[in-house]
Structures are given as C-alpha cells and as structure tokens.
Design an enzyme around this catalytic site. Structure first.
Site, PDB file in Angstrom:
ATOM      1  N   GLY A  46      49.048  36.159  44.355  1.00  0.00           N
ATOM      2  CA  GLY A  46      49.276  34.825  44.870  1.00  0.00           C
ATOM      3  C   GLY A  46      48.063  33.932  44.753  1.00  0.00           C
ATOM      4  O   GLY A  46      47.080  34.257  44.097  1.00  0.00           O
ATOM      5  N   ASP A 179      38.953  48.538  50.083  1.00  0.00           N
ATOM      6  CA  ASP A 179      38.580  47.558  49.053  1.00  0.00           C
ATOM      7  C   ASP A 179      37.454  46.660  49.553  1.00  0.00           C
ATOM      8  O   ASP A 179      37.488  45.444  49.365  1.00  0.00           O
ATOM      9  CB  ASP A 179      39.777  46.723  48.627  1.00  0.00           C
ATOM     10  CG  ASP A 179      39.533  46.019  47.286  1.00  0.00           C
ATOM     11  OD1 ASP A 179      38.625  46.443  46.553  1.00  0.00           O
ATOM     12  OD2 ASP A 179      40.249  45.048  46.977  1.00  0.00           O
TER      13      ASP A 179
END
Length: 472
Positions: A46, A179
């Site tokens: 996105g 992450d």
C-alpha cells in the site's frame, strides 16, 4: 422447504436491512474525517499519506480508538487490494490482518499507536499517529552532512534506550517484531521513539501454527540473525536483538555493518542460502564455533560455513581463515564507550540463547550509570534540528477509488449469453520492497488464515497486553 438467510447469504429481515443501511449511511468515510496533506511513501501492500483530522471527527469511533484534536496530524496507510488465485477474488493480505489485530491489542509509549481502521471506497485505511522522523532519516542526515558528523552520544543513547524499551514491551507480551530496521523505527517531533511496521510481527506464545509455516522469510537481509541465515526452523526473540545490534552499529558508523547482497528465490521456491550476507558477518565477527554456540552443528546450513572457508582459502592463500575484526570496528567508532562496547558485543553474541535480552539491556550500566543519561526527548542533546519528513503532492491518490475493471468479453452460445466475472480492481502502484518508510508493508499469505489465527489468540492476549507495567 424453507431456506434460511444464513444459508443463502441474503438478509430477508427488512428491519435489519433498514438498520444496516442507516448505520452505513451514518458512518463517515476517510475523506469526511481527514484532509490529505500529501504522499509519504509506498510499499509492497500500500501507500502512506499524511492527513489532518477535521474538527467534527475528533471523537473515537469505537471502544479502544484514540480521541484526536482538530488539525492533529496522522499517517494513513491505504492497503492495496490483493488477488488470490485466478478466480478474481480480492482480499486483505495476512500481513494486513496481523498488523490490524496486533495494533488493536497493544499500547505503549514506544510503539506506534493505531487510531482507527476505516473500510471505505473498496479499500482499508489504517490511521496511525504521525511521526516526523525515523532512524534512517537521522542516519542519512549525519552521513550526508558537510562535514560528515556523528550522532551526539546523548541522542544515540536516548534513541537506543527507547528502542529497547519498546522491544522489551513487545517481547513481554509474547510478540516478536521480525522486521526491525532503521526505516521502521520512527521518531516524533518531541523526540519519542515509536516502533512501527508490525506486518511481520507474530505472537510466539503457544502459536496455532509453527513460525516457519506462515512466513518463510523474516527480517530484512542486512539485519537478519545468523541462526535464520543458517536455516533455523525454530527461533526466539533473539532475532530481534541481533537486529537491534545492527541498528546500534549503524547509528555509530552511519552505514550498515553487514551489507550483503540477497540471493533471490528460484523457480523451485526453495529458500537459498544467503552466502554473501553470512560472508559479511564472518568478515567482521570471524567464524562461529561449536564451543561458543553448542547447537550450531545442528542447523541445516551449517556445512555451508566450511564451504565458505574453503573458498576463502583458495582465493587468498595468505589469509586462509576469517579473523575477528570486531575490535577494529569498536576502536574506530566507540573509543570512549567501554560499557557501550559490552552492550554491542552482547547483542552480537553468536548463540541466541546467550544473546542480550531487551529487558536486561535496559539495566545495563551504559544506560544507568554512564553519562550522558538517556532522556525522554531524544533530541534534547541534539546540536541541530533535524529536517522534517518529505511530503509530496497527493494528486488524489488517498481518496481515489480503485480503478474499475475493463468490461469482460461476452460469449454467445446461441441459446444463452454468458459473461465471465469481472476482473478485480487494479492494485495501486508501489515499490515491491520489504517495508515502507513509515509503517510496515511486508508479509505473505491470505486474509482468511490471518483472521482465523488471531480470533482465539487476540482474545486471550487482550487483557494482558494492557496490564503490563511500563519500563524505563
């Protein structure tokens, strides 16, 4: 025989239908609540935009949502629709479902806060608190400054301490981030660190499926722990702490300490051994041994270490073995930080079972005894103001509905005319990268699996996550 509305998927109750229509009509869309200020960044799933809250939309729309102030800035992440298979089904990725579920359940001063989730214009919008800076931006500012300058020690210690505080909160609530990297660690204009990008985060307490089943690849390559590089199928929060060590070293040197090239997956979909990344780690830390890492020989790709050493010996017979050059790195960047050296060494421990934890790091003398002490405003020790985040023209992307599919071809069979289902809306354009600058966009899988996975766990974790005491 009567057919129930549940079986047909149709609502035959006119009162309920009227109620749903009134409810949907009263629900404000993203365009009615926020004013777009521009585009921030894009990622795999996105785009992210900066918006301002309009005056009539300050109230929380549901229990747990944050109340806002008129004109307050937020970051809106607009998810792209996802195709699954050739039947044209469009849905949310597992990463998006996981990010929404986790952000709903947690609240901490050093973790980015989710204000609300909006379903509008055939898209899903996540509204986060806005952060003006991030670690990558700060590193880039110092590395490109003329003359090149290092981070003030007070700023570095404050940033690192707040990062560890947020990581300790996640780990205490059985969440692995998976992450952590400079682009995903945000900083507000008041100098408060906010951990973002929970797209790859995962609850590790009694998981419904093994960690390896959902995500084959976790952590961006430069920050990936050696146990992951060597094919470990089971891992712990220590992978986050290795990434914190890489971030610490990058704040010191203003460049990634282990900057390897990532080997791409071939047509067989078998995960390749990340030889170059492992090579970069061994060039700094030397070769791990079974004495310092007892379970090393049990890892699937352990034989690859011997192959790397043999190749090194053939290429340079004068230096057949990898030497530990970590001391050289610390002498260059940490001359006056003896306790800081100990922290970095503990974060780069080969054995994940012995690696420094976030909770223990918060009480290390580097933060509790050595001056300057960490501050709540990380910029209190800054000598110059950092530039604001770059915002580009929106051009209507935030409030644009996904493009309509082209009309499907018609086939005349003589007796009847059939039409194939229309193609799903075209996905938004974006860079296929592992995480965006502001909020996470990494992950694989489908929405259905993610939703089912969280239905039981989120309920079990709901009360616990909010009752944890704050650290620091």
């Amino acid at each position: 025989m009567a057919v129930s509305s549940t079986a047909t998927g149709l609502d035959v109750n006119p009162l309920m239908s009227a109620y749903k229509r009134r409810r949907d009509a009263a629900r404000l869309g993203v365009g009615a609540k926020y004013e777009s200020q521009g585009f921030i960044s894009s990622g795999t799933y996105g785009k992210v935009y900066k918006v301002l809250l309009l005056a009539h939309s300050t109230a929380a729309t549901r229990a747990g949502d944050l109340r806002g102030e008129p004109g307050q800035a937020y970051a809106v992440k607009k998810f792209k629709p996802e195709k699954e298979g050739g039947d044209g089904y469009t849905g949310l990725s597992q990463s998006a479902c996981r990010e929404i579920a986790l952000n709903r359940e947690i609240r901490h001063e050093n973790v980015i806060a989710l204000r609300e989730v909006i379903l509008d214009m055939k898209a899903v919008f996540m509204v986060f608190e806005y952060a003006e800076h991030d670690f990558l931006q700060v590193i880039h500012y110092h590395s490109t400054n003329h003359p090149r300058s290092v981070l003030p020690l007070g700023v570095l210690k404050s940033l690192l301490y707040q990062l560890l505080n947020g990581v300790a909160y996640l780990h205490s609530n059985f969440i692995m981030h998976r992450d952590l990297k400079p682009a995903n660690i945000l900083i507000t204009d008041k100098g408060v660190v906010k951990i973002g990008d929970l797209g790859l985060a995962r609850v590790f307490h009694r998981p419904l499926v093994p960690l390896l089943n959902g995500d084959k690849v976790v952590v961006t390559i430069w920050y990936r722990a050696p146990e992951l590089l060597l094919g470990a199928k089971h891992y712990t929060t220590a992978i986050d702490m290795w990434a914190v060590g890489c971030i610490f070293a990058e704040l010191l040197s203003l460049r990634p300490i282990f900057k390897g090239d990532e080997a791409k997956m071939d047509a067989s979909k078998k995960l390749p051994f990340q030889k170059d990344q492992m090579l970069k780690i061994m060039e700094v830390l030397g070769v791990p041994s079974v004495d310092e890492w007892p379970l090393l020989a049990l890892l699937p790709d352990y034989p690859q270490l011997g192959a790397i050493e043999r190749e090194r010996a053939r290429q340079d017979p004068t230096k057949p073995r990898f030497e530990n050059n970590f001391g050289t790195f610390m002498n260059r960047h940490m001359r006056s930080m003896d306790s800081g050296r100990a922290v970095l060494q503990a974060l780069f421990t080969w054995d994940p079972d012995r690696r420094l934890s976030a909770a223990d790091a918060l009480y290390h003398p580097f933060f509790t005894a050595d001056a300057p002490m960490p501050t709540k405003n990380a910029f209190a020790h800054a000598t110059k103001a950092y530039p604001p985040r770059r915002i580009t023209a929106d051009e209507g992307g935030l409030f644009a509905e996904p493009a309509a599919p082209p009309p499907a071809p018609q086939t005349n069979t003589g007796a009847a005319t059939s039409q194939r289902p229309a193609a799903p809306p075209a996905p938004l354009a974006g860079q296929p990268q592992a995480g965006s600058v502001l909020v996470g966009t990494s992950g694989v899988g489908g929405a259905g699996q993610g939703a089912r996975m969280w239905s039981a766990q989120a309920q079990a974790q709901r009360g616990m996550a909010r009752k944890r005491p704050r650290l620091g």
